[in-house]
Motif scaffolding. Structure first.
Motif, PDB file in Angstrom:
ATOM      1  N   GLU A 115       2.074  -6.985  43.883  1.00  0.00           N
ATOM      2  CA  GLU A 115       1.741  -7.895  44.913  1.00  0.00           C
ATOM      3  C   GLU A 115       2.014  -9.276  44.555  1.00  0.00           C
ATOM      4  N   THR A 116       2.058  -9.528  43.405  1.00  0.00           N
ATOM      5  CA  THR A 116       2.205 -10.962  43.013  1.00  0.00           C
ATOM      6  C   THR A 116       3.720 -10.616  42.032  1.00  0.00           C
ATOM      7  N   ALA A 117       4.422 -12.033  41.890  1.00  0.00           N
ATOM      8  CA  ALA A 117       5.510 -12.147  41.272  1.00  0.00           C
ATOM      9  C   ALA A 117       5.258 -12.111  39.637  1.00  0.00           C
ATOM     10  N   GLU A 118       6.241 -11.351  38.995  1.00  0.00           N
ATOM     11  CA  GLU A 118       6.001 -11.140  37.544  1.00  0.00           C
ATOM     12  C   GLU A 118       6.415 -12.469  36.785  1.00  0.00           C
ATOM     13  N   ILE A 119       5.714 -13.186  36.222  1.00  0.00           N
ATOM     14  CA  ILE A 119       5.901 -14.361  35.398  1.00  0.00           C
ATOM     15  C   ILE A 119       6.724 -14.152  34.115  1.00  0.00           C
ATOM     16  N   THR A 120       7.864 -14.612  34.056  1.00  0.00           N
ATOM     17  CA  THR A 120       8.740 -14.628  32.919  1.00  0.00           C
ATOM     18  C   THR A 120       9.204 -16.020  32.575  1.00  0.00           C
ATOM     19  N   ASP A 121       9.872 -16.082  31.485  1.00  0.00           N
ATOM     20  CA  ASP A 121      10.610 -17.433  31.133  1.00  0.00           C
ATOM     21  C   ASP A 121      11.427 -18.277  32.324  1.00  0.00           C
ATOM     22  N   THR A 122      12.012 -17.415  32.992  1.00  0.00           N
ATOM     23  CA  THR A 122      12.896 -17.871  33.887  1.00  0.00           C
ATOM     24  C   THR A 122      12.254 -17.775  35.394  1.00  0.00           C
ATOM     25  N   THR A 123      11.217 -17.540  35.498  1.00  0.00           N
ATOM     26  CA  THR A 123      10.384 -17.617  36.902  1.00  0.00           C
ATOM     27  C   THR A 123      10.478 -18.913  37.398  1.00  0.00           C
ATOM     28  N   ILE A 124      10.773 -19.466  38.564  1.00  0.00           N
ATOM     29  CA  ILE A 124      10.817 -20.541  38.892  1.00  0.00           C
ATOM     30  C   ILE A 124       9.598 -21.080  39.488  1.00  0.00           C
ATOM     31  N   LEU A 125       8.755 -21.820  38.973  1.00  0.00           N
ATOM     32  CA  LEU A 125       7.567 -22.502  39.390  1.00  0.00           C
ATOM     33  C   LEU A 125       7.446 -23.523  40.370  1.00  0.00           C
ATOM     34  N   ASP A 126       6.281 -23.599  41.019  1.00  0.00           N
ATOM     35  CA  ASP A 126       6.163 -24.624  42.159  1.00  0.00           C
ATOM     36  C   ASP A 126       6.300 -26.028  41.496  1.00  0.00           C
ATOM     37  N   ASP A 127       6.235 -26.214  40.254  1.00  0.00           N
ATOM     38  CA  ASP A 127       6.200 -27.690  39.867  1.00  0.00           C
ATOM     39  C   ASP A 127       7.460 -27.789  39.079  1.00  0.00           C
ATOM     40  N   ASP A 128       8.283 -26.920  38.847  1.00  0.00           N
ATOM     41  CA  ASP A 128       9.974 -27.013  38.336  1.00  0.00           C
ATOM     42  C   ASP A 128      10.526 -27.894  39.478  1.00  0.00           C
ATOM     43  N   ASP A 129      11.154 -28.960  38.683  1.00  0.00           N
ATOM     44  CA  ASP A 129      12.096 -29.973  39.427  1.00  0.00           C
ATOM     45  C   ASP A 129      13.499 -28.997  39.862  1.00  0.00           C
ATOM     46  N   GLU A 130      14.519 -29.768  40.533  1.00  0.00           N
ATOM     47  CA  GLU A 130      15.514 -28.917  40.914  1.00  0.00           C
ATOM     48  C   GLU A 130      16.327 -28.826  39.616  1.00  0.00           C
ATOM     49  N   VAL A 131      16.405 -29.497  38.680  1.00  0.00           N
ATOM     50  CA  VAL A 131      17.098 -29.212  37.502  1.00  0.00           C
ATOM     51  C   VAL A 131      16.863 -28.057  36.754  1.00  0.00           C
ATOM     52  N   VAL A 132      15.429 -27.986  36.280  1.00  0.00           N
ATOM     53  CA  VAL A 132      14.806 -26.923  35.621  1.00  0.00           C
ATOM     54  C   VAL A 132      15.136 -25.558  36.554  1.00  0.00           C
ATOM     55  N   ALA A 133      14.662 -25.600  37.887  1.00  0.00           N
ATOM     56  CA  ALA A 133      14.972 -24.307  38.738  1.00  0.00           C
ATOM     57  C   ALA A 133      16.571 -24.048  38.429  1.00  0.00           C
ATOM     58  N   MET A 134      17.438 -24.782  38.343  1.00  0.00           N
ATOM     59  CA  MET A 134      18.911 -24.458  38.368  1.00  0.00           C
ATOM     60  C   MET A 134      19.329 -23.694  36.972  1.00  0.00           C
ATOM     61  N   ILE A 135      18.621 -24.431  36.036  1.00  0.00           N
ATOM     62  CA  ILE A 135      18.776 -24.095  34.685  1.00  0.00           C
ATOM     63  C   ILE A 135      18.371 -22.342  34.540  1.00  0.00           C
ATOM     64  N   LYS A 136      16.909 -22.325  35.065  1.00  0.00           N
ATOM     65  CA  LYS A 136      16.592 -20.769  34.894  1.00  0.00           C
ATOM     66  C   LYS A 136      17.283 -19.977  35.857  1.00  0.00           C
ATOM     67  N   GLU A 137      17.554 -20.501  36.926  1.00  0.00           N
ATOM     68  CA  GLU A 137      18.477 -19.382  37.746  1.00  0.00           C
ATOM     69  C   GLU A 137      19.753 -19.093  36.957  1.00  0.00           C
ATOM     70  N   LEU A 138      20.772 -19.990  36.366  1.00  0.00           N
ATOM     71  CA  LEU A 138      21.873 -19.735  35.756  1.00  0.00           C
ATOM     72  C   LEU A 138      21.390 -18.882  34.513  1.00  0.00           C
ATOM     73  N   LEU A 139      20.357 -19.189  33.834  1.00  0.00           N
ATOM     74  CA  LEU A 139      20.242 -18.233  32.644  1.00  0.00           C
ATOM     75  C   LEU A 139      19.742 -17.041  33.170  1.00  0.00           C
ATOM     76  N   GLU A 140      19.239 -16.628  34.200  1.00  0.00           N
ATOM     77  CA  GLU A 140      18.545 -15.388  34.794  1.00  0.00           C
ATOM     78  C   GLU A 140      19.763 -14.394  35.322  1.00  0.00           C
ATOM     79  N   THR A 141      20.515 -15.297  36.044  1.00  0.00           N
ATOM     80  CA  THR A 141      21.527 -14.317  36.756  1.00  0.00           C
ATOM     81  C   THR A 141      22.943 -14.321  36.212  1.00  0.00           C
ATOM     82  N   ARG A 142      23.473 -15.296  35.406  1.00  0.00           N
ATOM     83  CA  ARG A 142      24.672 -15.469  34.838  1.00  0.00           C
ATOM     84  C   ARG A 142      24.971 -15.133  33.502  1.00  0.00           C
ATOM     85  N   ILE A 143      23.945 -15.758  32.600  1.00  0.00           N
ATOM     86  CA  ILE A 143      24.055 -15.817  31.167  1.00  0.00           C
ATOM     87  C   ILE A 143      23.075 -14.503  30.631  1.00  0.00           C
TER      88      ILE A 143
END
Length: 230
Positions: free
Chosen positions: A101-129
């Protein structure tokens, strides 16, 4: 566990039947669909997350007792299908639900208070690295980003801990990629490196003998599209 497959009218899509329920709550006949860019939706489904870790997977649909996977045209089913079988079997072995029902919170989950830079870092770590590092039995986790200095802190796990090639992975792989796509990033440090420097000195002669093994990491990271520099 025996997984069957069925062709679909779309040659880029295959239907996988694990012989077990996929979505347990299917009373409204509404399945679950996500594409590779649907980060928030994928975070709700451990099964979809595992499937998107397979290179070439474009979209995933979960039904009551089946999984439909659509791949990109450049990849062949002969290679992708085997990895999907493995991802499905590992998911059922984990005991996790296919959808929460709810999203699984992990180290790379993009949170509401994450700025654009942090969101991009998490996205690259999760999907590419992360997928490339996990192929060698390791993992890399996001710890934090210091906007004043541009330093990204990560934590290595599994086979990466204590591996002589981890510094090559970190600097020539992870750091190069993040700096390439995110100008605000100036460096990547590992919490393990800091701890090791405090606890003990490095054995340079031993590391020199083991450096050639770094090639394995370089090849895997290169295959994931992570740039290197000599």
């Amino acid at each position: 566990m025996f997984i069957q497959t069925e062709d679909t009218p779309n040659p880029e899509s295959l239907k996988f039947l694990p012989g077990r329920p996929v979505l347990t709550d299917f009373s409204d006949n509404a399945g679950f669909y996500a594409t590779k860019t649907d980060g928030q939706e994928i975070a709700r489904s451990p099964l979809a997350k595992a499937l998107f870790a397979v290179e070439g997977v474009k979209s995933v649909y979960l039904g009551s007792d089946f999984v439909t996977v659509t791949k990109v045209a450049q990849h062949q089913w002969a290679h992708v299908r085997i990895q999907i079988f493995s991802a499905i079997m590992e998911h059922y072995a984990s005991g996790k639900p296919a959808l929460s029902e709810t999203a699984e919170i992990t180290d790379t989950t993009i949170l509401d208070d994450d700025d654009e830079v942090v969101a991009m870092i998490k996205e690259l770590l999760e999907t590419r690295i992360r997928p490339a590092v996990q192929e060698d039995g390791g993992d890399i986790r996001y710890v934090g980003f210091e906007p004043e200095t541009g330093i990204v802190e990560v934590k290595l796990a599994g086979s990466c801990v204590g591996c002589p090639s981890s510094s090559v992975t970190l600097k020539q792989g992870v750091e190069n990629m993040l700096m390439h796509y995110i100008p605000e990033v100036t460096s990547v440090i590992s919490r393990e490196e800091e701890e090791e420097e405090e606890d003990e000195g490095s054995d340079s002669s031993e590391e020199e003998n083991k450096v050639p093994s770094a090639k394995t990491y370089e090849e895997r990271l290169a295959a994931a599209g992570i740039p290197f520099s000599d």
